[in-house]
Motif scaffolding. Structure first.
Motif, PDB file in Angstrom:
ATOM      1  N   SER A   1       0.844  -1.202   0.000  1.00  0.00           N
ATOM      2  CA  SER A   1       0.000   0.000   0.000  1.00  0.00           C
ATOM      3  C   SER A   1       0.875   1.247   0.000  1.00  0.00           C
ATOM      4  O   SER A   1       1.925   1.288   0.659  1.00  0.00           O
ATOM      5  CB  SER A   1      -0.909   0.015   1.234  1.00  0.00           C
ATOM      6  OG  SER A   1      -1.839  -1.044   1.190  1.00  0.00           O
ATOM      7  N   PHE A   2       0.412   2.255  -0.727  1.00  0.00           N
ATOM      8  CA  PHE A   2       1.122   3.522  -0.799  1.00  0.00           C
ATOM      9  C   PHE A   2       0.133   4.660  -0.534  1.00  0.00           C
ATOM     10  O   PHE A   2      -1.035   4.568  -0.894  1.00  0.00           O
ATOM     11  CB  PHE A   2       1.769   3.698  -2.173  1.00  0.00           C
ATOM     12  CG  PHE A   2       2.752   2.618  -2.506  1.00  0.00           C
ATOM     13  CD1 PHE A   2       4.055   2.674  -2.042  1.00  0.00           C
ATOM     14  CD2 PHE A   2       2.368   1.520  -3.263  1.00  0.00           C
ATOM     15  CE1 PHE A   2       4.962   1.666  -2.335  1.00  0.00           C
ATOM     16  CE2 PHE A   2       3.270   0.512  -3.572  1.00  0.00           C
ATOM     17  CZ  PHE A   2       4.569   0.589  -3.093  1.00  0.00           C
TER      18      PHE A   2
ATOM     19  N   PHE B   1      -1.998   6.255 -15.407  1.00  0.00           N
ATOM     20  CA  PHE B   1      -0.641   6.722 -15.109  1.00  0.00           C
ATOM     21  C   PHE B   1      -0.503   6.923 -13.606  1.00  0.00           C
ATOM     22  O   PHE B   1      -1.372   7.522 -12.960  1.00  0.00           O
ATOM     23  CB  PHE B   1      -0.350   8.034 -15.833  1.00  0.00           C
ATOM     24  CG  PHE B   1      -0.138   7.878 -17.309  1.00  0.00           C
ATOM     25  CD1 PHE B   1       1.138   7.889 -17.851  1.00  0.00           C
ATOM     26  CD2 PHE B   1      -1.218   7.702 -18.163  1.00  0.00           C
ATOM     27  CE1 PHE B   1       1.344   7.747 -19.217  1.00  0.00           C
ATOM     28  CE2 PHE B   1      -1.032   7.548 -19.530  1.00  0.00           C
ATOM     29  CZ  PHE B   1       0.249   7.561 -20.053  1.00  0.00           C
ATOM     30  N   VAL B   2       0.597   6.407 -13.065  1.00  0.00           N
ATOM     31  CA  VAL B   2       0.880   6.512 -11.630  1.00  0.00           C
ATOM     32  C   VAL B   2       2.245   7.163 -11.466  1.00  0.00           C
ATOM     33  O   VAL B   2       3.217   6.771 -12.128  1.00  0.00           O
ATOM     34  CB  VAL B   2       0.868   5.128 -10.958  1.00  0.00           C
ATOM     35  CG1 VAL B   2       1.150   5.268  -9.465  1.00  0.00           C
ATOM     36  CG2 VAL B   2      -0.463   4.424 -11.196  1.00  0.00           C
ATOM     37  N   PHE B   3       2.322   8.147 -10.588  1.00  0.00           N
ATOM     38  CA  PHE B   3       3.578   8.857 -10.337  1.00  0.00           C
ATOM     39  C   PHE B   3       4.007   8.575  -8.902  1.00  0.00           C
ATOM     40  O   PHE B   3       3.470   9.165  -7.960  1.00  0.00           O
ATOM     41  CB  PHE B   3       3.395  10.350 -10.581  1.00  0.00           C
ATOM     42  CG  PHE B   3       2.939  10.665 -11.985  1.00  0.00           C
ATOM     43  CD1 PHE B   3       3.860  10.891 -12.991  1.00  0.00           C
ATOM     44  CD2 PHE B   3       1.583  10.699 -12.299  1.00  0.00           C
ATOM     45  CE1 PHE B   3       3.447  11.157 -14.285  1.00  0.00           C
ATOM     46  CE2 PHE B   3       1.162  10.969 -13.589  1.00  0.00           C
ATOM     47  CZ  PHE B   3       2.092  11.201 -14.592  1.00  0.00           C
ATOM     48  N   ALA B   4       4.946   7.663  -8.751  1.00  0.00           N
ATOM     49  CA  ALA B   4       5.371   7.207  -7.421  1.00  0.00           C
ATOM     50  C   ALA B   4       6.655   7.923  -7.018  1.00  0.00           C
ATOM     51  O   ALA B   4       7.744   7.588  -7.496  1.00  0.00           O
ATOM     52  CB  ALA B   4       5.577   5.696  -7.426  1.00  0.00           C
ATOM     53  N   ASN B   5       6.508   8.906  -6.143  1.00  0.00           N
ATOM     54  CA  ASN B   5       7.679   9.648  -5.684  1.00  0.00           C
ATOM     55  C   ASN B   5       8.524   8.779  -4.766  1.00  0.00           C
ATOM     56  O   ASN B   5       8.013   8.092  -3.885  1.00  0.00           O
ATOM     57  CB  ASN B   5       7.245  10.911  -4.945  1.00  0.00           C
ATOM     58  CG  ASN B   5       8.420  11.695  -4.421  1.00  0.00           C
ATOM     59  OD1 ASN B   5       8.837  11.511  -3.285  1.00  0.00           O
ATOM     60  ND2 ASN B   5       8.963  12.565  -5.258  1.00  0.00           N
ATOM     61  N   GLN B   6       9.835   8.836  -4.972  1.00  0.00           N
ATOM     62  CA  GLN B   6      10.754   7.968  -4.243  1.00  0.00           C
ATOM     63  C   GLN B   6      11.472   8.725  -3.123  1.00  0.00           C
ATOM     64  O   GLN B   6      12.358   9.547  -3.368  1.00  0.00           O
ATOM     65  CB  GLN B   6      11.782   7.385  -5.207  1.00  0.00           C
ATOM     66  CG  GLN B   6      11.186   6.565  -6.338  1.00  0.00           C
ATOM     67  CD  GLN B   6      10.484   5.322  -5.846  1.00  0.00           C
ATOM     68  OE1 GLN B   6      11.122   4.335  -5.455  1.00  0.00           O
ATOM     69  NE2 GLN B   6       9.158   5.353  -5.835  1.00  0.00           N
TER      70      GLN B   6
ATOM     71  N   LEU C   1       3.158   8.356  -2.628  1.00  0.00           N
ATOM     72  CA  LEU C   1       4.378   8.540  -1.841  1.00  0.00           C
ATOM     73  C   LEU C   1       4.983   7.181  -1.529  1.00  0.00           C
ATOM     74  O   LEU C   1       4.299   6.297  -1.002  1.00  0.00           O
ATOM     75  CB  LEU C   1       4.068   9.297  -0.551  1.00  0.00           C
ATOM     76  CG  LEU C   1       3.437  10.680  -0.726  1.00  0.00           C
ATOM     77  CD1 LEU C   1       3.015  11.242   0.617  1.00  0.00           C
ATOM     78  CD2 LEU C   1       4.402  11.624  -1.428  1.00  0.00           C
ATOM     79  N   ASP C   2       6.242   7.016  -1.867  1.00  0.00           N
ATOM     80  CA  ASP C   2       6.958   5.768  -1.607  1.00  0.00           C
ATOM     81  C   ASP C   2       8.205   6.118  -0.790  1.00  0.00           C
ATOM     82  O   ASP C   2       9.323   6.156  -1.317  1.00  0.00           O
ATOM     83  CB  ASP C   2       7.329   5.107  -2.939  1.00  0.00           C
ATOM     84  CG  ASP C   2       7.989   3.743  -2.776  1.00  0.00           C
ATOM     85  OD1 ASP C   2       8.058   3.258  -1.623  1.00  0.00           O
ATOM     86  OD2 ASP C   2       8.450   3.182  -3.781  1.00  0.00           O
ATOM     87  N   PRO C   3       8.025   6.410   0.509  1.00  0.00           N
ATOM     88  CA  PRO C   3       9.126   6.943   1.320  1.00  0.00           C
ATOM     89  C   PRO C   3      10.317   6.004   1.456  1.00  0.00           C
ATOM     90  O   PRO C   3      11.447   6.452   1.626  1.00  0.00           O
ATOM     91  CB  PRO C   3       8.474   7.213   2.676  1.00  0.00           C
ATOM     92  CG  PRO C   3       7.276   6.320   2.716  1.00  0.00           C
ATOM     93  CD  PRO C   3       6.792   6.252   1.311  1.00  0.00           C
ATOM     94  N   MET C   4      10.105   4.693   1.368  1.00  0.00           N
ATOM     95  CA  MET C   4      11.187   3.722   1.505  1.00  0.00           C
ATOM     96  C   MET C   4      11.692   3.222   0.149  1.00  0.00           C
ATOM     97  O   MET C   4      12.474   2.273   0.087  1.00  0.00           O
ATOM     98  CB  MET C   4      10.706   2.523   2.341  1.00  0.00           C
ATOM     99  CG  MET C   4      10.179   2.903   3.725  1.00  0.00           C
ATOM    100  SD  MET C   4      11.405   3.808   4.701  1.00  0.00           S
ATOM    101  CE  MET C   4      12.642   2.542   4.912  1.00  0.00           C
ATOM    102  N   SER C   5      11.231   3.853  -0.930  1.00  0.00           N
ATOM    103  CA  SER C   5      11.615   3.448  -2.292  1.00  0.00           C
ATOM    104  C   SER C   5      11.365   1.960  -2.528  1.00  0.00           C
ATOM    105  O   SER C   5      12.171   1.254  -3.141  1.00  0.00           O
ATOM    106  CB  SER C   5      13.090   3.789  -2.563  1.00  0.00           C
ATOM    107  OG  SER C   5      13.310   5.182  -2.460  1.00  0.00           O
TER     108      SER C   5
END
Length: 254
Positions: free
Chosen positions: A124-125, A178-183, A206-210
């Motif tokens: 989950s993000f 389209f999904v924009f997953a910030n690392q 948001l993907d804080p742990m990449s």
């Protein structure tokens, strides 16, 4: 491809030494002709996407090449050199057969590795609005659609340069999600960037742990993953996307 070329040059040199001829120039020239034709035919096919920025035609970092025309041009160039210089025929033939064999073998290995890649990540993000979602369950309106997942960060110049291209594609290709997953960045950093660059993107996660970078095997940004409607990885792109190279990738999802 570069490994196959280097091995072909070595093999051609060893065989050519016995006959007193040098094949490296012929191999390199054939490769360069193939590269130019592969790029040129791609630019012609997607010329409308390059029209507004003509200089981007020579920026090969977008990965825009058509393989079959390039291979054909390289082989024709090598055959022509061999026809004009009989002493080159056997060394060039050995070099080409070796290079093609290695390239096909490595391409098969890479294809096998891609086929074994996992599907959509199940973790989950968090969205910027605070809700938690998975890539497979972004909402009822996104069910059953192919997905383009872009891994990016605000500190990454190529990520910032390709964002307008991705934003335009998101608005245009309504049958693709389209999904924009910030690392690894905070919600505040992401919001400030989107507001500052006047970007209106949907599905910003948001993907804080990449995590997505680790799952996909990505070691650099930007990385863009292309999943078909069944959630299988159909393609990927490492580095900046141009409008033309993105259009080519999206064709595989339709």
């Amino acid at each position: 491809m570069m490994i196959a070329l280097l091995v072909a040059i070595v093999v051609g040199g060893l065989v050519g030494r016995k006959r007193g001829v040098v094949t490296s120039d012929s191999m390199i020239n054939s490769f360069l002709v193939g590269l130019l034709v592969a790029r040129g035919t791609f630019v012609i096919l997607y010329f409308d996407s390059y029209r507004e920025a003509p200089l981007s035609m020579v920026d090969i970092r977008d990965g825009g090449f058509l393989l079959l025309p390039g291979i054909g041009a390289a082989l024709i160039t090598a055959l022509w050199r061999g026809w004009r210089t009989p002493a080159l025929r056997r060394p060039l033939g050995a070099a080409i057969l070796t290079g093609v064999g290695i390239w096909v073998g490595m391409l098969g290995a890479v294809t096998g590795m891609e086929a074994s890649q996992p599907g959509l990540a199940t973790e989950s993000f968090q969205r910027l609005d605070g809700d938690f979602v998975t890539l497979a369950n972004l909402g009822p309106e996104e069910e059953g659609k192919p997905r383009v997942v872009n891994l990016w960060a605000t500190w990454c110049p190529p990520c910032r340069r390709e964002m307008p291209v991705l934003q335009a594609a998101q608005a245009r290709e309504t049958d693709i999600t389209f999904v924009f997953a910030n690392q690894g960045e905070s919600p505040g950093q992401v919001r400030d960037y989107l507001i500052g660059d006047k970007l209106e993107l949907e599905n910003v996660l948001l993907d804080p742990m990449s995590t997505l970078g680790q799952v996909s095997g990505s070691r650099a940004l930007p990385t863009t993953l292309f999943y078909d409607a069944q959630g299988r990885l159909a393609d990927y792109h490492l580095g900046e996307l141009s409008a033309a190279s993105l259009k080519q990738k999206l064709k595989r999802l339709n």
